[in-house]
Design a protein around this motif. Structure first.
Motif, PDB file in Angstrom:
ATOM      1  N   ALA A   1      -5.261   4.185   3.975  1.00  0.00           N
ATOM      2  CA  ALA A   1      -5.597   2.844   3.482  1.00  0.00           C
ATOM      3  C   ALA A   1      -5.084   1.780   4.453  1.00  0.00           C
ATOM      4  N   GLN A   2      -3.862   1.967   4.960  1.00  0.00           N
ATOM      5  CA  GLN A   2      -3.313   1.016   5.942  1.00  0.00           C
ATOM      6  C   GLN A   2      -4.201   0.948   7.180  1.00  0.00           C
ATOM      7  N   GLU A   3      -4.665   2.123   7.613  1.00  0.00           N
ATOM      8  CA  GLU A   3      -5.500   2.165   8.816  1.00  0.00           C
ATOM      9  C   GLU A   3      -6.834   1.462   8.570  1.00  0.00           C
TER      10      GLU A   3
ATOM     11  N   LYS B   1     -12.601  -0.230   8.906  1.00  0.00           N
ATOM     12  CA  LYS B   1     -13.522   0.911   8.836  1.00  0.00           C
ATOM     13  C   LYS B   1     -13.068   1.914   7.774  1.00  0.00           C
ATOM     14  N   PRO B   2     -14.014   2.685   7.227  1.00  0.00           N
ATOM     15  CA  PRO B   2     -13.609   3.747   6.317  1.00  0.00           C
ATOM     16  C   PRO B   2     -12.851   4.822   7.081  1.00  0.00           C
TER      17      PRO B   2
ATOM     18  N   THR C   1       0.830  -1.212   0.000  1.00  0.00           N
ATOM     19  CA  THR C   1       0.000   0.000   0.000  1.00  0.00           C
ATOM     20  C   THR C   1       0.858   1.252   0.000  1.00  0.00           C
ATOM     21  N   LEU C   2       1.926   1.240   0.795  1.00  0.00           N
ATOM     22  CA  LEU C   2       2.790   2.415   0.880  1.00  0.00           C
ATOM     23  C   LEU C   2       3.849   2.406  -0.214  1.00  0.00           C
TER      24      LEU C   2
ATOM     25  N   PHE D   1     -11.385   3.331   1.921  1.00  0.00           N
ATOM     26  CA  PHE D   1     -11.749   2.037   2.501  1.00  0.00           C
ATOM     27  C   PHE D   1     -10.902   1.016   1.757  1.00  0.00           C
ATOM     28  N   ALA D   2     -10.237   0.119   2.481  1.00  0.00           N
ATOM     29  CA  ALA D   2      -9.282  -0.755   1.801  1.00  0.00           C
ATOM     30  C   ALA D   2      -9.238  -2.135   2.428  1.00  0.00           C
ATOM     31  N   LYS D   3      -8.903  -3.112   1.584  1.00  0.00           N
ATOM     32  CA  LYS D   3      -8.735  -4.496   2.023  1.00  0.00           C
ATOM     33  C   LYS D   3      -7.410  -5.008   1.477  1.00  0.00           C
TER      34      LYS D   3
END
Lengths: 326, 333
Positions: free
Chosen positions: B318-320, B326-327, B172-173, B194-196
């Motif tokens: 996104a990492q969070e 959660k969004p 992601t980073l 919001f990410a998976k």
């Protein structure tokens, strides 16, 4: 075997009518339509009989009906057909509310008529190959999925929030959700969605992005948008990427096409040569009646797919993921 | 301009080759803690080499330090270079957190040196052309956007630092921050993420991420990135607009395809396709040429520390979201 069609509000009715005319031993016995002008024109065009009302069609000597009315009318027509003892092939989504869907499941079960949902994508050979890969263990465990079911803005009842129960999200979420549930024998346990109207000046949503958590541990994004331009080279797409622990497979149904490039307008089009999935769908409906067996695509399948679309609207409204009970 | 590179890994090697193509710019020295990399640098380029940045700074008269060390070492090296009064070019991602990135920005401001960050995708012609077409208004308004990046397999590097989340920030980073930066550059600020990710669920070397973005202007975005080895690295995007579609697929637009046959003859296995789309001037050279000009003339580069920090903020959001389920709303300030 005699089959009728109730309403031509949904464009898929034309494709199903074609199949009825192709199937050996099947008679396309007639149509009824809440729009008499449309009904009469279609009947003469397709060479079948026009009935002045749904009641008259259901009184005729027919074995089953295909319901291709506006989504909000599915329940009423299903109840009428079940009362008349006719088997039913119902267009997706099953209804506009879960309550209606559950009532349809109950009334057809109690009347002892067969009820099949119209999810023709299960009859796409590439999709069936994907299912075989999974069933044979070639994919391994499913880790994540990405699906798109893009289309053009269809107009008609589809953009009437009451008649359709929503816009692009209710129209295009259900195909992919049904495929994922069917192929991987999983349920959807959480839905997050961004939904908006960004392409067309219409009363419903026309685009969105769903993020799903599945009970099998995988996650998925699903894009159901009516984001293809009016002169797009085909109707849209049905795309599903599956990342398994052993294999990655992509199904892109419309790729079985020729590229046609000409000097006339439209100067670029896709000429689809893939198999007709509607043929498999309608043939199965007829076979279930002939062989007196239960359809494999049930009212419950229709309800579960609708539930995800409705949860997407709720998530978009609240800004939070919505959990589903399974 | 006299340049020193710290970190002679993949990016350090790429940048070293690029500096040789830039006029009035001389690659003078390289610092790397690995003796074999120092030997390679000396052999490939006419440079002196040092074990550390501090050694290089005390021995050489330099104008620019190019920081190509792993992400978790960016802050330390940028701050050393800034304190020595050198202009700094830092590979992306700038930092692993907003606080870390802000400290680097502040250090460069305080020292009065120029900070540029390597979001090289802004120098890729297909991305530049897409931004120009979108901004021309010919496509109308953007409704939805999709981007894809990956397929080349998990990167191998010093001490396997990409595999350590606390060092690299994961895919992601490290990878799809390119798309976050490009999309923000083209469409404006991101409001909600919001990410998976498969991170924590599967083998981390096979990380695959799907991100849902909502921009302040309403655009709905879907960003996909993968470390999976799918044969060849590739990029894609699709802007769906109310006046049409604008799409890119690097495998489709490759202007040169070569197929190695020798392996087939020896092993019976099919050869590996190596697609490339050569350009007169490659994007890495363009980004460094731009930075060198800015450093020379004292101008802010297109991708300065603040710009790069905005992309870090999206990746961190996104990492969070991946962690909490959660969004995450991006707070600006």
């Amino acid at each position: 075997m005699r089959i009728g069609i109730m309403s031509f509000a949904h464009l898929h009715a034309y494709a199903y009518a074609d199949v009825l005319n192709q199937l050996a031993g099947v008679e396309f016995a007639g149509i009824a339509d809440e729009d008499a002008e449309r009904g009469k024109a279609v009947a003469s065009q397709l060479g079948t009989r026009y009935f002045n009302s749904f009641e008259e069609l259901l009184k005729a000597d027919i074995d089953g009906v295909i319901i291709t009315a506006a989504n909000a009318d599915h329940r009423r027509l299903t109840e009428m057909a079940a009362a008349a003892g006719k088997h039913i092939l119902c267009e997706k989504p099953i209804a506009t509310t879960l309550e209606d869907g559950l009532a349809m499941e109950k009334v057809t079960r109690e009347a002892g008529v067969k009820f099949q949902m119209a999810f023709p994508c299960r009859y796409v050979p590439a999709v069936q190959r994907l299912k075989a890969q999974y069933d044979d263990g070639l994919l391994g465990r499913v880790v994540l999925l990405r699906g798109t079911n893009h289309g053009k803005m269809p107009g008609g009842f589809f953009i009437d929030p009451e008649a359709a129960g929503g816009g692009a999200v209710v129209d295009h979420t259900v195909h992919l959700v049904d495929l994922v549930r069917w192929i991987f024998q999983t349920e959807i346990k959480e839905v997050y969605a961004e939904i908006d109207r960004r392409f067309h000046d219409i009363p419903t949503d026309d685009c969105g992005l769903l993020t799903l958590e599945l009970t099998n541990g995988a996650f998925m994004t699903l894009d159901p948008s009516w984001s293809r331009p009016d002169d797009f080279y085909t109707w849209g797409d049905l795309y599903l990427k599956v990342v398994g622990t052993n294999m990655v497979t992509e199904v892109d149904m419309m790729r079985q096409s020729l590229e046609r490039i000409g000097s006339q307008d439209p100067n670029y089009q896709w000429e689809f040569w893939g198999s007709n999935s509607d043929y498999g769908l309608v043939k199965e409906f007829v076979a279930c009646i002939q062989e007196d067996r239960q359809p494999t695509i049930t009212a419950q399948d229709g309800i579960k797919a609708l539930e995800v679309a409705l949860a997407a609207y709720e998530s978009a409204k609240t800004g939070k993921p919505v959990k589903l009970d399974n | 301009m006299r340049v020193g590179i710290v970190g002679f890994g993949t990016m350090g090697t790429t940048h070293a080759a690029s500096y040789q193509r830039i006029a009035d710019c001389e690659l003078v020295a390289i610092a790397d803690i690995r003796p074999e990399r120092r030997a390679l640098a000396e052999e490939q380029h006419d440079v002196r080499s040092y074990a550390t940045l501090r050694d290089m700074l005390s021995a050489e008269a330099l104008d620019v330090i190019d920081v190509c060390v792993p992400t978790f070492l960016h802050r330390e090296h940028v701050e050393i270079a800034a304190e020595a009064g050198k202009h700094v070019f830092c590979e992306k991602p700038l930092a692993r957190s907003r606080a870390e990135g802000q400290a680097m920005v502040d250090a460069c401001r305080k020292a009065g040196v120029i900070l540029g960050v390597g979001h090289v995708v802004r120098f890729f012609p297909e991305y530049q052309r897409a931004k120009a077409v979108i901004e021309s208004g010919q496509m109308g308004n953007v409704g939805t956007v999709y981007t894809y990046r990956g397929g080349g397999g998990f990167p191998t590097a010093w001490q396997d630092w990409y595999a350590r989340y606390e060092w690299s920030g994961g895919l992601t980073l490290d990878l799809i921050i390119h798309d976050f930066d490009f999309l923000r550059w083209t469409l404006g600020e991101v409001e909600r993420v919001f990410a998976k990710s498969t991170w924590g669920r599967e083998n981390n070397r096979m990380e695959h991420v799907l991100v849902s973005l909502r921009f302040a202007n309403g655009v709905i975005g879907n960003v996909e990135g993968t470390w999976l080895d799918l044969g060849t690295f590739g990029t894609k995007f699709e802007f769906a607009c109310d006046e049409g579609l604008l799409t890119h697929d690097s495998h489709w637009s490759s202007a040169l395809k070569s197929y190695q046959l020798q392996s087939a003859a020896h092993t019976g296995k099919p050869g590996v396709a190596v697609p490339e789309s050569p350009m007169a001037i490659d994007p890495y050279t363009l980004e460094l040429k731009h930075f060198i000009e800015c450093a020379r003339e004292g101008k802010e580069p297109m991708i300065n520390g603040e710009e790069a920090l905005r992309a870090v903020e999206i990746a961190v959001a996104a990492q969070e979201s991946i962690k909490t389920g959660k969004p995450v709303r991006l707070e600006r300030g």
